[in-house]
Design a protein around this motif. Sequence first.
Motif, mmCIF file in Angstrom:
data_model
loop_
_atom_site.group_PDB
_atom_site.id
_atom_site.type_symbol
_atom_site.label_atom_id
_atom_site.label_comp_id
_atom_site.label_asym_id
_atom_site.label_seq_id
_atom_site.Cartn_x
_atom_site.Cartn_y
_atom_site.Cartn_z
ATOM 1 N N THR A 68 47.422 -18.365 -1.883
ATOM 2 C CA THR A 68 46.535 -17.719 -0.742
ATOM 3 C C THR A 68 45.776 -18.559 0.090
ATOM 4 O O THR A 68 45.404 -18.132 1.093
ATOM 5 C CB THR A 68 45.581 -16.589 -1.533
ATOM 6 O OG1 THR A 68 44.673 -17.272 -2.361
ATOM 7 C CG2 THR A 68 46.479 -15.510 -2.139
ATOM 8 N N THR A 80 44.940 -21.699 2.814
ATOM 9 C CA THR A 80 45.610 -21.837 3.876
ATOM 10 C C THR A 80 44.809 -22.841 4.732
ATOM 11 O O THR A 80 44.136 -22.801 5.579
ATOM 12 C CB THR A 80 45.839 -20.633 4.882
ATOM 13 O OG1 THR A 80 44.459 -19.834 5.571
ATOM 14 C CG2 THR A 80 47.053 -19.889 4.306
ATOM 15 N N MET A 117 49.212 -14.944 10.226
ATOM 16 C CA MET A 117 47.992 -14.751 9.070
ATOM 17 C C MET A 117 47.181 -13.811 9.214
ATOM 18 O O MET A 117 46.870 -13.257 10.751
ATOM 19 C CB MET A 117 47.469 -16.229 8.934
ATOM 20 C CG MET A 117 48.423 -17.324 8.613
ATOM 21 S SD MET A 117 47.235 -19.021 8.560
ATOM 22 C CE MET A 117 47.278 -19.245 10.216
ATOM 23 N N GLY A 118 46.543 -13.278 8.473
ATOM 24 C CA GLY A 118 45.485 -12.393 8.369
ATOM 25 C C GLY A 118 45.911 -10.959 8.208
ATOM 26 O O GLY A 118 47.051 -10.414 7.906
ATOM 27 N N LYS A 130 43.144 -11.413 12.750
ATOM 28 C CA LYS A 130 44.325 -12.540 12.776
ATOM 29 C C LYS A 130 43.874 -13.883 12.228
ATOM 30 O O LYS A 130 42.602 -13.844 12.473
ATOM 31 C CB LYS A 130 44.808 -12.624 14.017
ATOM 32 C CG LYS A 130 45.339 -11.192 14.658
ATOM 33 C CD LYS A 130 46.499 -10.715 13.867
ATOM 34 C CE LYS A 130 46.937 -9.579 14.738
ATOM 35 N NZ LYS A 130 48.320 -9.076 13.962
ATOM 36 N N GLY A 131 44.664 -14.567 11.940
ATOM 37 C CA GLY A 131 44.324 -15.986 11.450
ATOM 38 C C GLY A 131 43.737 -16.149 10.064
ATOM 39 O O GLY A 131 43.663 -15.540 9.060
ATOM 40 N N MET A 132 43.310 -17.562 10.032
ATOM 41 C CA MET A 132 42.589 -18.014 8.523
ATOM 42 C C MET A 132 41.041 -18.253 8.930
ATOM 43 O O MET A 132 40.832 -18.185 10.088
ATOM 44 C CB MET A 132 43.185 -19.275 8.160
ATOM 45 C CG MET A 132 42.891 -20.422 8.941
ATOM 46 S SD MET A 132 43.723 -20.536 10.284
ATOM 47 C CE MET A 132 42.534 -21.607 11.394
ATOM 48 N N PRO A 139 43.544 -16.618 4.622
ATOM 49 C CA PRO A 139 43.922 -15.762 5.686
ATOM 50 C C PRO A 139 42.592 -14.468 5.582
ATOM 51 O O PRO A 139 42.576 -14.245 4.588
ATOM 52 C CB PRO A 139 45.148 -15.025 5.154
ATOM 53 C CG PRO A 139 45.966 -16.272 4.464
ATOM 54 C CD PRO A 139 44.870 -16.849 3.405
ATOM 55 N N ASP A 144 38.189 -8.251 5.865
ATOM 56 C CA ASP A 144 38.175 -8.666 7.089
ATOM 57 C C ASP A 144 37.388 -7.495 7.843
ATOM 58 O O ASP A 144 36.627 -6.881 7.151
ATOM 59 C CB ASP A 144 39.835 -8.305 7.604
ATOM 60 C CG ASP A 144 40.226 -6.788 7.241
ATOM 61 O OD1 ASP A 144 39.449 -6.069 6.980
ATOM 62 O OD2 ASP A 144 41.543 -6.567 7.361
#
Length: 441
Positions: free
Chosen positions: A4, A6, A232-233, A238-240, A258, A302
């Motif tokens: 998990t 990144t 990712m995410g 979005k994203g890390m 993420p 998130d």
Amino acid sequence: MTDTLTPVLTANWGDDRAWKLSNYERTGGYKALRTALAMQPDEVVSLVKDSGLRGRGGAGFPTGMKWSFIPKNNPNPTYLVVNADESEPGTCKDIPLMMASPHTLVEGVIISAYAIKAKYAFIYVRGEVLHVIRRVQQAVREAYSAGYAGRNILGTGVDLEIVVHAGAGAYICGEETALLDSLEGRRGQPRLRPPFPAVAGLYASPTVINNVESIASVPCIVANGDTWFSSMGTEKSKGMTIYSLSGHVANPGQFEAPMGITLRQLLDLAGGMRNGGQLKFWTPGGSSTPILTDEHLDIPLDYEGVAAAKSMLGTKALQCFDQTTSVVRAVKRWTEFYKHESCGKCTPCREGTWWLVQILTRMEAGQGQEGDIEKLLDLCDNILGRSFCALADGAVSPIASAIQYFREEFEAAMHTPAWELFPYEKSSLFTKTDAESGATV
């Protein structure tokens, strides 16, 4: 479970002398800058907008959208300001990033300034961290010497001056408009908005203000593309990102993963709670966010997932407290911090935090009075949303949520001191021997 993680921003943190330009270049450093300079500025803005990158400083506002707010026909110069005044209790992601790999930030600054057509960029670093200031200054000097900054960058005709500014040691300067006042040489106090910084920011000119991690994320987006980042995410986050895990954890530290990972997964990666303890409560985004409990272990970390639990992701400072901790004492210590750091500009914050500390101090000593809990909630309600900036909101958030989840502890404060219910030496991260040696458990 370790799949998990990144590592992108943190990928080179363990390298030998990763902060040196030569070592950063060896791992692909400044290739993204060359790519960006071959694009049009508006194309870079669109790329960041399409990637879904959201501000990593707490608010989570879309970065590319913020860049696009800069007016096109304003006669004044455009400025880029990096908010590196990391002072939120529990937050410790930007300072390690600047220490381990300052060129990641510097490259991001140059690309971002090019995108918004700024010829001046300011990196505002918290004044107490002199070692970080020196490291970032050294990285900027190396960038100048290599032709990545200054006049005629890499022969493209693009100019950029980068200034590393040491703050004056006030938490309030983490608020973007107070930061601008401090940067201009005035006392750091939040401004009334509008006008917003995008229109009238630094020196009354169009200004983009972004967090360190937000700007440091730009090079990898330029290098790998918006589709790579958005893969990712979660759908809307979005994203890390870097999660800071601290407190009663077996192996605290920085975990880059993420967006949308859960605290349960992060605790597994960190070896669980210390000494096999049980999680009692935790902060998802530093001490200025409403606390959560063990029933929230599986919510996605998130922006939307934490908001659904009636808290905020904030700076992703995950402070974890076990069953040995007094909630009353924890919120009292946080409130003391906010009382001390209030700039005093607005009455609800200046007076309200003072009164909150008085009541919580009395309750910690087991001398609470009938109606104190209701008085605390009434004060919180009258402070929330009634100040110039979010400091006051952050001060009351942990109090109201603590009463919601642990009202019985506040009721016990009417007759029993917190240190009798929860002996402080048991919740301490230090033992007497450790304190004498300077080591931590």
